[in-house]
Design an enzyme around this catalytic site. Structure first.
Site, PDB file in Angstrom:
ATOM      1  N   HIS B  58      34.295  51.110  42.600  1.00  0.00           N
ATOM      2  CA  HIS B  58      34.918  50.684  43.845  1.00  0.00           C
ATOM      3  C   HIS B  58      33.902  50.633  44.989  1.00  0.00           C
ATOM      4  O   HIS B  58      33.911  49.721  45.800  1.00  0.00           O
ATOM      5  CB  HIS B  58      36.055  51.654  44.197  1.00  0.00           C
ATOM      6  CG  HIS B  58      36.849  51.265  45.391  1.00  0.00           C
ATOM      7  ND1 HIS B  58      37.823  50.302  45.336  1.00  0.00           N
ATOM      8  CD2 HIS B  58      36.798  51.688  46.660  1.00  0.00           C
ATOM      9  CE1 HIS B  58      38.341  50.154  46.532  1.00  0.00           C
ATOM     10  NE2 HIS B  58      37.739  50.980  47.371  1.00  0.00           N
ATOM     11  N   TYR B  61      30.017  48.670  43.487  1.00  0.00           N
ATOM     12  CA  TYR B  61      30.006  47.320  42.922  1.00  0.00           C
ATOM     13  C   TYR B  61      29.009  47.225  41.769  1.00  0.00           C
ATOM     14  O   TYR B  61      28.322  46.226  41.612  1.00  0.00           O
ATOM     15  CB  TYR B  61      29.660  46.277  44.006  1.00  0.00           C
ATOM     16  CG  TYR B  61      30.713  46.162  45.083  1.00  0.00           C
ATOM     17  CD1 TYR B  61      31.730  45.219  44.962  1.00  0.00           C
ATOM     18  CD2 TYR B  61      30.713  46.994  46.185  1.00  0.00           C
ATOM     19  CE1 TYR B  61      32.717  45.124  45.928  1.00  0.00           C
ATOM     20  CE2 TYR B  61      31.699  46.899  47.156  1.00  0.00           C
ATOM     21  CZ  TYR B  61      32.693  45.959  47.031  1.00  0.00           C
ATOM     22  OH  TYR B  61      33.662  45.864  47.982  1.00  0.00           O
ATOM     23  N   HIS B 107      44.267  46.632  47.836  1.00  0.00           N
ATOM     24  CA  HIS B 107      44.780  48.001  47.741  1.00  0.00           C
ATOM     25  C   HIS B 107      45.781  48.030  46.597  1.00  0.00           C
ATOM     26  O   HIS B 107      46.920  48.445  46.745  1.00  0.00           O
ATOM     27  CB  HIS B 107      45.413  48.440  49.070  1.00  0.00           C
ATOM     28  CG  HIS B 107      45.002  49.819  49.470  1.00  0.00           C
ATOM     29  ND1 HIS B 107      45.840  50.722  50.051  1.00  0.00           N
ATOM     30  CD2 HIS B 107      43.813  50.449  49.352  1.00  0.00           C
ATOM     31  CE1 HIS B 107      45.185  51.858  50.280  1.00  0.00           C
ATOM     32  NE2 HIS B 107      43.961  51.713  49.874  1.00  0.00           N
ATOM     33  N   GLN B 253      47.619  58.570  49.808  1.00  0.00           N
ATOM     34  CA  GLN B 253      47.364  58.818  51.216  1.00  0.00           C
ATOM     35  C   GLN B 253      48.537  58.276  52.022  1.00  0.00           C
ATOM     36  O   GLN B 253      49.078  57.235  51.707  1.00  0.00           O
ATOM     37  CB  GLN B 253      46.099  58.088  51.660  1.00  0.00           C
ATOM     38  CG  GLN B 253      44.920  58.345  50.766  1.00  0.00           C
ATOM     39  CD  GLN B 253      44.290  57.054  50.308  1.00  0.00           C
ATOM     40  OE1 GLN B 253      44.140  56.133  51.080  1.00  0.00           O
ATOM     41  NE2 GLN B 253      43.913  57.006  49.047  1.00  0.00           N
ATOM     42  N   SER B 326      41.561  60.811  53.827  1.00  0.00           N
ATOM     43  CA  SER B 326      42.550  60.849  54.908  1.00  0.00           C
ATOM     44  C   SER B 326      42.369  59.620  55.785  1.00  0.00           C
ATOM     45  O   SER B 326      41.242  59.226  56.090  1.00  0.00           O
ATOM     46  CB  SER B 326      42.364  62.113  55.756  1.00  0.00           C
ATOM     47  OG  SER B 326      42.781  63.240  55.032  1.00  0.00           O
ATOM     48  N   ASP B 513      36.556  36.820  50.433  1.00  0.00           N
ATOM     49  CA  ASP B 513      37.237  36.732  49.144  1.00  0.00           C
ATOM     50  C   ASP B 513      37.616  38.106  48.629  1.00  0.00           C
ATOM     51  O   ASP B 513      36.996  39.108  48.946  1.00  0.00           O
ATOM     52  CB  ASP B 513      36.369  36.022  48.101  1.00  0.00           C
ATOM     53  CG  ASP B 513      35.023  36.707  47.943  1.00  0.00           C
ATOM     54  OD1 ASP B 513      34.830  37.796  48.520  1.00  0.00           O
ATOM     55  OD2 ASP B 513      34.168  36.159  47.254  1.00  0.00           O
ATOM     56  N   ASN B 551      35.779  41.775  48.828  1.00  0.00           N
ATOM     57  CA  ASN B 551      35.947  42.979  48.022  1.00  0.00           C
ATOM     58  C   ASN B 551      36.230  42.580  46.578  1.00  0.00           C
ATOM     59  O   ASN B 551      36.685  41.482  46.311  1.00  0.00           O
ATOM     60  CB  ASN B 551      37.055  43.801  48.723  1.00  0.00           C
ATOM     61  CG  ASN B 551      37.968  44.554  47.833  1.00  0.00           C
ATOM     62  OD1 ASN B 551      38.886  44.014  47.248  1.00  0.00           O
ATOM     63  ND2 ASN B 551      37.734  45.830  47.728  1.00  0.00           N
TER      64      ASN B 551
END
Lengths: 88, 752
Positions: B58, B61, B107, B253, B326, B513, B551
């Site tokens: 994550h 990369y 996400h 979270q 957090s 993108d 991402n």
């Protein structure tokens, strides 16, 4: 008829923005000495028939699947004592 | 009570043989050995926490890097680009001294586990990226993909995700102006929740994530740090170092949009007073990421005292503090004489702010806890020199078979009646149906600058009240096309977003993108990824729209089954005067309908093949980027010169879908004539790219035709805006009422 109470609270590690808002408001209103507030939900269920193990198991199931989001919340189930005699 | 001693650098050096749970933290053996080699000793627990999280797929990369380089290598020369790949978000010049920053992120996994909070914190995270560039966030967009619309789990995930996006965005006071909602059973168990945001600033306000100037203070501000999202670190904390601790920390979270709103205002006020040297938001990998990136991008080192981090939970271990995710936290680097003023502003906004360290003139990142040095690393090795994998990739063996299964050979409707039934079925299918039930849960118009929002082709925001300068954004992606041909599929996603921006009258400038794929350890998935990146980079080069950031989301798969390769592309455009925008809705009866572009028999991956035949095979529509560029130029000119009153891009569902949408939105019907040389079925349902349908007032007909003719864009008159039905002459007519019931009833029936 009996009353079963389900208390739902955010898990201790989970952020509680509402509780924080209350906590921040307290000193502004002159209430000192409270260092943390966590806010939860209380459900009072009026149950038909006896509160036996089967009934409690069912309530546990409904609490787990519907009243609480167990990804972020914990819950407790408790039977409230009959109040008839306690009155006065 | 016996406690193991604090695992300081000194302790680590003295106890080289202590076994660390590197495998549980997701590191591979050779990666762990590399850490030992870099440090020249075993890492401390805190160092291991930092390396493991920063070297994760994550954050590092590591599988995608070798391919993503093409976005830089093939980047077209663009005067508009002010900040490119590598910062929190790219920044584009839109004229009049204004700059716009935008980015799309995923996400996905958190939103599957806890839909509301996962989606909400996705919005929060992308908004903080925008603030960190120095910009005021002005809008958000949300491209969403779910499993089959009628699957029970979709009913669990979708309403939560939509409520989370709405709840967070609405509380922040940010309009949600675009995005998509797509259903496909391939996303069952792996919904894609992508979130994009746009921010506006003046050129001189651009801020970067770097810590420079020895003696400058590092300030952590925003929410207190709690045990959010540190499932991994708790292993380190509970099983190795301190058995008394709760062993399971939640990965979920919880966001607090009101805290984020304070963070926005507080940060922008500090920017305005020029108090900030460098800034970084805290997202994935929390403080590990913020400290190592700030330090490695700057000129010096950094010293941090972890004891000074304000905690929500006093039992957190240093490893957990470093890894905590957090929400609603930022990290700023501030000159010593400006610290007081910075803290004053934070106090005014009721934001907790604490000096946690300072920039040093060395080149190490040093972190202290209870007086002991628990981290002593070269920050570059944490933030930038992570492992890079050249993962094997290979065209899957089934690709040929898939492409040979030609959708053009599927049985077509034989009678007009059958064609009509299929059209009705198509406009009512979950993917083609109106998404108003979903998008109406978002606030589109808060702040008063929204010019266009869903279901328009692109969202548009006014940037400057005086001149009417505005920006438009569209996000698109078609996993079905990409599955058939990832190279072309990625280009088609770009082409569609580019076309959507131009359709509303804005000039496309730049790209962000969000690349959603399965496991990179599967050579077939890796091939899809490599092809998609190559396709997108080539197309961006040809269209002159650089990729400014984005991402990658990998491991979107359940067991062996990966999602369709789903590159989601956002294109940002600029329009000189938003009053010149072109809407989708038909405006006036009597206006002439023109089809721009060429229509071929192209049904591979089409909505028709999915809805009518539950089929996926063949080849996606051909890509002609020069045609896309020409079409865009025509649409922009026509909008600027007032030659068209409405326009709609043609994509999934083909021409009839576009006409039905324009008719329903405008409350005016259309009479269509099948042009010579085309059969009704191909005319209505083919998904050839590079096309749009426009409504031209009669007074502009000659001028418009002349312009298209002079520039060589094929243009065909296909009918007129008229009546209260959509009629295809010689074939069928469907009343607007009937169409509305079909088009608008589906989603509420499934989800409400």
């Amino acid at each position: 008829m009996a009353r079963v109470v389900v208390d739902v609270m955010l898990k201790p590690e989970i952020l509680d923005p509402q509780g924080q808002a209350v906590q921040r408001a307290l000193p502004r209103l002159g209430f000192e000495g409270v260092s943390d507030v966590r806010q939860g939900k209380r459900f009072e269920l009026e149950v038909d028939g006896p509160v036996d193990d089967a009934a409690l198991a069912r309530i546990h199931e409904l609490a787990e699947s519907f009243l609480a989001n167990t990804v972020i919340e914990d819950f407790t189930v408790k039977v409230e004592e009959e109040k008839a005699e306690a009155g006065k | 009570m016996s406690r193991t001693p604090l695992d300081t650098v000194e302790h680590a050096t003295a106890t080289p043989d202590v076994e660390l749970p590197w495998a549980e933290l997701g590191l591979k053996k050779d990666e762990y050995e590399r850490v030992v080699e870099i440090l020249g000793r075993r890492p401390t627990g805190a160092e291991l926490a930092m390396y493991s999280v920063m070297w994760s797929e994550h954050c590092s990369y590591k599988s995608s890097k070798v391919h993503l380089r093409q976005f830089g290598e093939k980047a077209p020369q663009s005067d508009a680009l002010l900040v490119g790949i590598g910062e929190n978000a790219g920044v584009v010049d839109v004229g009049h001294g204004y700059a716009v920053t935008f980015k799309v992120e995923s996400h996905n996994h958190p939103s599957y586990v806890e839909p509301y909070q996962g989606a909400a914190t996705g919005v929060g995270g992308i908004v903080r990226d925008i603030i960190a560039m120095g910009a005021r966030p002005v809008a958000v967009v949300d491209p969403l993909r779910f499993g089959a619309a009628d699957h029970p789990d979709t009913k669990r995930v979708l309403p939560g995700v939509v409520a989370g996006i709405g709840g967070y965005g609405n509380c922040l006071g940010l309009p949600n102006i675009g995005g998509e909602v797509v259903f496909d059973s391939c996303y069952q168990g792996n919904p894609l929740v992508n979130a994009g945001a746009i921010g506006v600033m003046r050129h001189e306000d651009i801020h970067l994530a770097k810590a420079s100037g020895a003696g400058n203070k590092v300030i952590l501000y925003g929410a207190r740090t709690g045990g959010d999202g540190i499932g991994g670190a708790s292993i380190l904390a509970s099983e190795t170092f301190d058995d008394a601790k709760p062993s399971k920390r939640p990965a979920v979270q919880v966001g607090d949009p009101f805290q984020e709103k304070l963070l926005i205002e507080c940060t922008l006020e500090a920017f305005k007073e020029k108090l900030v040297v460098g800034i970084q938001d805290l997202g994935a990998a929390g403080l590990s990421c913020a400290t190592s990136e700030l330090a490695s991008n700057g000129s010096g080192g950094m010293r941090v005292t972890l004891d000074d981090v304000p905690l929500r939970d006093s039992t957190l271990s240093p490893e957990e503090i470093l890894m905590s995710e957090s929400q609603e936290r930022m990290c700023a680097v501030v000159e010593p004489d400006k610290v007081d003023r910075f803290l004053e502003i934070c106090e005014k906004w009721d934001v907790i702010a604490t000096v946690i360290g300072e920039v040093t003139d060395g080149d190490r990142l040093e972190i202290y806890w209870h007086g002991g040095k628990i981290v002593d690393v070269d920050p570059r090795t944490v933030a930038h020199d992570g492992p890079v994998y050249e993962r094997p990739y290979a065209r899957p063996s089934w690709q040929d078979e898939l492409q040979a299964d030609d959708a053009n050979k599927l049985p077509r409707p034989e009678t007009s009646e059958e064609l009509k039934d299929q059209v009705l079925k198509l406009v009512a299918s979950p993917n083609q149906a109106s998404k108003a039930w979903i998008t109406s849960q978002y606030d589109h118009f808060v702040q008063g600058n929204t010019v266009l929002a869903q279901p328009e082709d692109s969202g548009m925001i006014r940037v400057d009240e005086e001149t009417g300068l505005g920006v438009a954004i569209a996000t698109d992606g078609n996993g079905r096309y990409a599955k058939l041909d990832p190279y072309a599929g990625a280009q088609l996603a770009l082409a569609e977003a580019y076309r959507n921006v131009a359709t509303t009258g804005a000039k496309p400038l730049a790209v962000s993108d969000c690349l959603n794929f399965g496991s990179p350890e599967d050579p077939a998935v890796m091939w899809q990824f490599a092809e998609a990146v190559r396709g997108l980079a080539d197309a961006c080069q040809q269209l002159g729209t650089p990729v400014t950031g984005g991402n990658v989301s990998l491991y979107n798969q359940t067991g062996e089954v990966a999602i369709h390769p789903t590159p989601v592309v956002a294109v940002l455009g600029v329009i000189d005067d938003v009053a010149r925008r072109t809407p989708v809705a038909f405006q006036e009866e009597g206006q002439l309908l023109y089809l721009l572009g060429d229509t071929h028999e192209e049904f591979g991956g089409s909505a028709w093949s999915q809805v009518i035949h539950d089929h996926l095979g063949g080849l996606p529509p051909q890509v002609d980027l020069e045609r896309e560029r020409l079409l865009a130029e025509i649409l922009i000119s026509a909008s600027r010169d007032g030659m068209i009153d409405s326009a709609h891009d043609l994509s999934d569902g083909g021409l009839i879908q576009a006409v039905v949408e324009s008719a329903l939105l405008g409350g005016k019907g259309a009479r269509l004539v099948v042009p010579d040389g085309l059969d009704a079925f191909t005319f209505l349902l083919s998904e050839s790219a590079g096309r749009a349908v426009v409504a031209v007032p009669r007074s502009e007909e000659v001028r418009f035709n002349d312009m298209c003719g002079a520039r060589g864009l094929p243009v065909t008159r296909i009918g007129v805006v008229d009546g209260d039905s959509v009629e295809v002459q010689g074939e069928f007519a469907l009343s607007l009422d009937e169409l509305r019931t079909a088009h608008e009833g589906t989603i509420p029936a499934l989800l409400a």
